[in-house]
Structures are given as structure tokens and as C-alpha cells.
Design an enzyme around this catalytic site. Structure first.
Site, PDB file in Angstrom:
ATOM      1  N   GLY A   9      -5.717 -18.240  -0.492  1.00  0.00           N
ATOM      2  CA  GLY A   9      -6.158 -16.900  -0.904  1.00  0.00           C
ATOM      3  C   GLY A   9      -5.383 -16.519  -2.163  1.00  0.00           C
ATOM      4  O   GLY A   9      -4.876 -17.387  -2.882  1.00  0.00           O
ATOM      5  N   ASN A 103       2.081 -11.108   5.585  1.00  0.00           N
ATOM      6  CA  ASN A 103       2.370  -9.771   6.114  1.00  0.00           C
ATOM      7  C   ASN A 103       2.714  -9.872   7.591  1.00  0.00           C
ATOM      8  O   ASN A 103       2.303 -10.814   8.268  1.00  0.00           O
ATOM      9  CB  ASN A 103       1.094  -8.917   6.030  1.00  0.00           C
ATOM     10  CG  ASN A 103       1.078  -8.011   4.824  1.00  0.00           C
ATOM     11  OD1 ASN A 103       2.070  -7.852   4.128  1.00  0.00           O
ATOM     12  ND2 ASN A 103      -0.078  -7.399   4.577  1.00  0.00           N
ATOM     13  N   LYS A 186       9.307  -4.613   5.170  1.00  0.00           N
ATOM     14  CA  LYS A 186       7.887  -4.713   4.795  1.00  0.00           C
ATOM     15  C   LYS A 186       7.032  -4.279   5.993  1.00  0.00           C
ATOM     16  O   LYS A 186       6.036  -3.559   5.838  1.00  0.00           O
ATOM     17  CB  LYS A 186       7.577  -6.157   4.361  1.00  0.00           C
ATOM     18  CG  LYS A 186       6.144  -6.392   3.904  1.00  0.00           C
ATOM     19  CD  LYS A 186       5.922  -5.787   2.531  1.00  0.00           C
ATOM     20  CE  LYS A 186       4.562  -5.874   1.888  1.00  0.00           C
ATOM     21  NZ  LYS A 186       3.469  -6.546   2.397  1.00  0.00           N
ATOM     22  N   ASN A 194      -0.795   0.997   6.549  1.00  0.00           N
ATOM     23  CA  ASN A 194      -2.031   0.229   6.804  1.00  0.00           C
ATOM     24  C   ASN A 194      -2.938   0.795   7.900  1.00  0.00           C
ATOM     25  O   ASN A 194      -4.138   0.983   7.655  1.00  0.00           O
ATOM     26  CB  ASN A 194      -1.695  -1.242   7.074  1.00  0.00           C
ATOM     27  CG  ASN A 194      -1.090  -1.927   5.856  1.00  0.00           C
ATOM     28  OD1 ASN A 194      -0.447  -1.277   5.044  1.00  0.00           O
ATOM     29  ND2 ASN A 194      -1.277  -3.216   5.719  1.00  0.00           N
ATOM     30  N   GLU A 269      -4.787  -7.596  10.566  1.00  0.00           N
ATOM     31  CA  GLU A 269      -3.439  -8.021  10.979  1.00  0.00           C
ATOM     32  C   GLU A 269      -2.739  -7.000  11.875  1.00  0.00           C
ATOM     33  O   GLU A 269      -1.520  -7.028  11.991  1.00  0.00           O
ATOM     34  CB  GLU A 269      -2.599  -8.280   9.717  1.00  0.00           C
ATOM     35  CG  GLU A 269      -3.136  -9.426   8.892  1.00  0.00           C
ATOM     36  CD  GLU A 269      -2.348  -9.702   7.612  1.00  0.00           C
ATOM     37  OE1 GLU A 269      -2.078 -10.872   7.327  1.00  0.00           O
ATOM     38  OE2 GLU A 269      -2.036  -8.737   6.889  1.00  0.00           O
TER      39      GLU A 269
HETATM   40  O1  KPL Z   1       1.238  -4.290   1.731  1.00  0.00           O
HETATM   41  C1  KPL Z   1       0.341  -3.483   1.663  1.00  0.00           C
HETATM   42  C2  KPL Z   1      -0.969  -3.893   2.215  1.00  0.00           C
HETATM   43  O2  KPL Z   1      -1.991  -3.397   1.778  1.00  0.00           O
HETATM   44  O3  KPL Z   1      -0.967  -4.762   3.095  1.00  0.00           O
HETATM   45  C3  KPL Z   1       0.599  -2.110   1.103  1.00  0.00           C
HETATM   46  C4  KPL Z   1       2.071  -1.940   0.866  1.00  0.00           C
HETATM   47  C5  KPL Z   1       0.111  -1.056   2.026  1.00  0.00           C
HETATM   48  C6  KPL Z   1      -0.052  -1.942  -0.254  1.00  0.00           C
HETATM   49  O4  KPL Z   1      -1.422  -1.814  -0.210  1.00  0.00           O
END
Ligand code: KPL
Length: 306
Positions: A9, A103, A186, A194, A269
Site C-alpha cells: 500500500g 497502525n 500513536k 479515528n 482497524e
Molecule cells: O493516523 C491517523 C489515521 O488516520 O489513521 C490520524 C492521526 C488520525 C490522521 O488521519
């Protein structure tokens, strides 16, 4: 060094470009034969940023065709990490290094537990990049990437070697001695932004424009801080709400990854973000009703997709 990248990606392709520029050989491990055929029609990927467009020519293959993997970069979505990893596990060499850049949390810890002999590194990046077509990437902004070793393999001298090699790929990259708090930071920001952008179906900045949305965000932040405190994880040197507010403002016109996934009918996620937080809260004996509610609401949105 030869790197295999699982998850071609935006972040995977950005790293393919960085690695090739730094003189490494790169092989993209693509998801299926259709994707591989598409890549082979016009091999290569392009990366466009303020300096113009550059083309790179990584090799491409499928998981079942991988023979020996020495360095594996995993940039899949968090929910796909474990199955993607398992699809190439048998090809990993004895001394393989694995770097996870995604993430959320959960898969990193599960891999460390399942494969204690492997050198597993993890990181967090705020690099902004998006694909305009399957192998055409736009690098929207240079963020910050922090990487550290997750597996408790401190005696292996080659670890510092690897850190030095990573720095040569990208001199702005920050090597962390303790990566867990970085992943939590994070996670905390993602928990604050989110799910709400998915629930309200709005851009990040639109969370700040309404009192009820800001109040919901503040409640989520307070709970995340309570969990992090209970687990002795240092977050930011100011309240999480202030930090999350700034991130939502700076990325105001962006759609969060979760909002996009839900709008595009893709899996999201939430389990590795708010789900992980709620699980950690349960283990720490902290109640997180606002996050639990957000988790259920986003699960509901995901179920509506099918
Ligand atoms: O990491 C992000 C995401 O969209 O997953 C943020 C920090 C919210 C930025 O869009």
C-alpha cells in the site's frame, strides 16, 4: 541488503522507494496473481512529491514463491498482519529481521510471543502518502518515523548494526530504545480521532467544530490516559486531549484511515485500536465506557458493510 515488503500500500511503496534509493534490493510480496499480473504489465512504481516524480523498479512476487527472506518489512493493515506474516513465515531465514509498521497494537505483541527467536522491530510513522492508482504514489508530507526493537533480544550485537543500517535508509528516522511507549502514543491519538470520525462520518478537523464531538473526544482521551497511567506507560508531556486536538487540527482536511475504510466498505482497524485499548483496560482493572461505546458503534458500522 535484500528487503521483502509485505503490504504494497502507500507506506509499503514509500519504503520501497526509500530502500531502493539507499541501495537495497527490494521485492514486493503482492496479495494475489491478479495484482502480480497488473504489476508485471508495466513493472515499477512512481513516487511523486514536491521535487517531481521518480520511478523505481522493485521485483514482485507472491508469498508462496518466496524462498529466503532476510529482511521483512510488514506494512499491511493491522488486521491483516498476522495472516500475511504467516504466509511467508516458512521462508524467513534463521537470522531474519522483521520490521512492522502499521497502525494499532496487538499483532506486534502476538508475533513477539509466537516467534521469540526472531528479531522483531516495530515502528510508528506519520508520513503522509496516498495512492492515486495501484503503483502510483503521492508523497503528501514527510512525517516522523520512530523505530525500535520489540523482541527482547538485547544480547545480539547485530541489533545495533541493524539500527545503523536503518538510519542509512533514512537519516530522519528516529531509533528508539523503548518502542512500546511510542506505539502507545500513536494508539492514543488514533483512539481519540479515528472512531469518532467514523461515527460522525467526518474529516479530522470537523471533530473540533462541535461541542458534543469535542466532549466525546475529551472523554475518550481521559480514559486512554487512565489506562496508560495504570500500565505505567508515559504518553505526552501534556494532556492527551491537547495533543489529539492539535493532530486533528493539523490533519483537519484529511479523512482518517478508519473513516475511509468504512466509507469504502473495507475492513477497519478498530479491533487493533479501540479494541486493544479496551482489552488493556480490562487487564488493568480500569473502566472505559466511552471507548467501549465507540468500539461497539464502529463494530456496528463495520457489520453494516456486509
Ligand atoms: O493516523 C491517523 C489515521 O488516520 O489513521 C490520524 C492521526 C488520525 C490522521 O488521519
Amino acid at each position: 541488503m535484500h528487503w521483502h515488503i509485505l503490504g504494497a500500500g502507500a507506506i509499503g511503496q514509500l519504503w520501497a522507494g526509500k530502500l531502493i534509493k539507499a541501495g537495497h534490493k527490494v521485492t514486493l510480496i503482492l496479495r494475489n496473481r491478479e495484482k502480480l499480473a497488473l504489476y508485471r504489465q508495466q513493472p515499477g512504481l512512481s513516487i511523486t512529491n514536491n521535487d517531481g516524480t521518480e520511478r523505481f523498479l522493485p521485483q514482485a512476487t507472491l508469498a508462496e514463491e518466496c524462498r529466503t527472506i532476510e529482511n521483512l518489512l510488514v506494512t499491511t493493515k493491522a488486521f491483516a498482519t498476522l495472516s500475511a506474516f504467516n504466509s511467508v513465515h516458512s521462508a524467513l531465514s534463521h537470522s531474519a529481521r522483521v520490521l512492522l509498521l502499521h497502525n494499532g497494537m496487538g499483532p506486534q505483541q502476538q508475533l513477539v510471543e509466537a516467534y521469540p527467536q526472531l528479531q522483531i522491530w516495530a515502528g510508528s510513522t506519520t508520513d503522509g502518502a496516498y495512492l492515486t492508482k495501484p503503483f502510483e504514489l503521492v508523497q503528501a508530507g514527510t512525517g516522523e518515523t520512530r523505530i525500535g526493537m520489540l523482541s527482547d533480544n538485547q544480547t545480539d550485537l547485530s541489533n545495533s548494526d541493524f539500527a545503523a543500517q536503518l538510519k542509512m535508509i533514512d537519516s530522519d528516522l528516529i531509533i528508539e530504545n523503548e518502542i512500546l511507549p511510542v506505539l502507545w502514543r500513536k494508539l492514543a491519538i488514533n483512539c481519540a480521532i479515528n472512531p469518532l470520525t467514523a461515527i460522525y462520518n467526518c474529516r479530522n478537523g470537523e471533530l473540533l467544530k462541535f461541542t458534543d464531538r469535542r466532549a466525546a473526544m475529551s472523554q475518550l482521551c481521559k480514559e486512554v490516559e487512565q489506562v496508560a497511567n495504570a500500565l505505567n506507560i508515559p504518553l505526552f508531556d501534556r494532556p492527551l486531549m491537547e495533543q489529539a486536538y492539535d493532530v486533528a487540527e493539523i490533519t483537519g482536511t484529511n479523512h482518517s484511515s478508519m473513516q475511509q475504510d468504512i466509507q469504502l466498505n473495507r475492513p477497519c482497524e478498530i479491533e487493533m485500536i479501540t479494541g486493544y485499548l479496551c482489552e488493556a483496560a480490562g487487564q488493568a482493572g480500569v473502566t472505559v465506557p466511552a471507548n467501549q461505546l465507540a468500539l461497539e458503534a464502529v463494530r456496528g458500522l463495520c457489520n453494516e458493510q456486509s
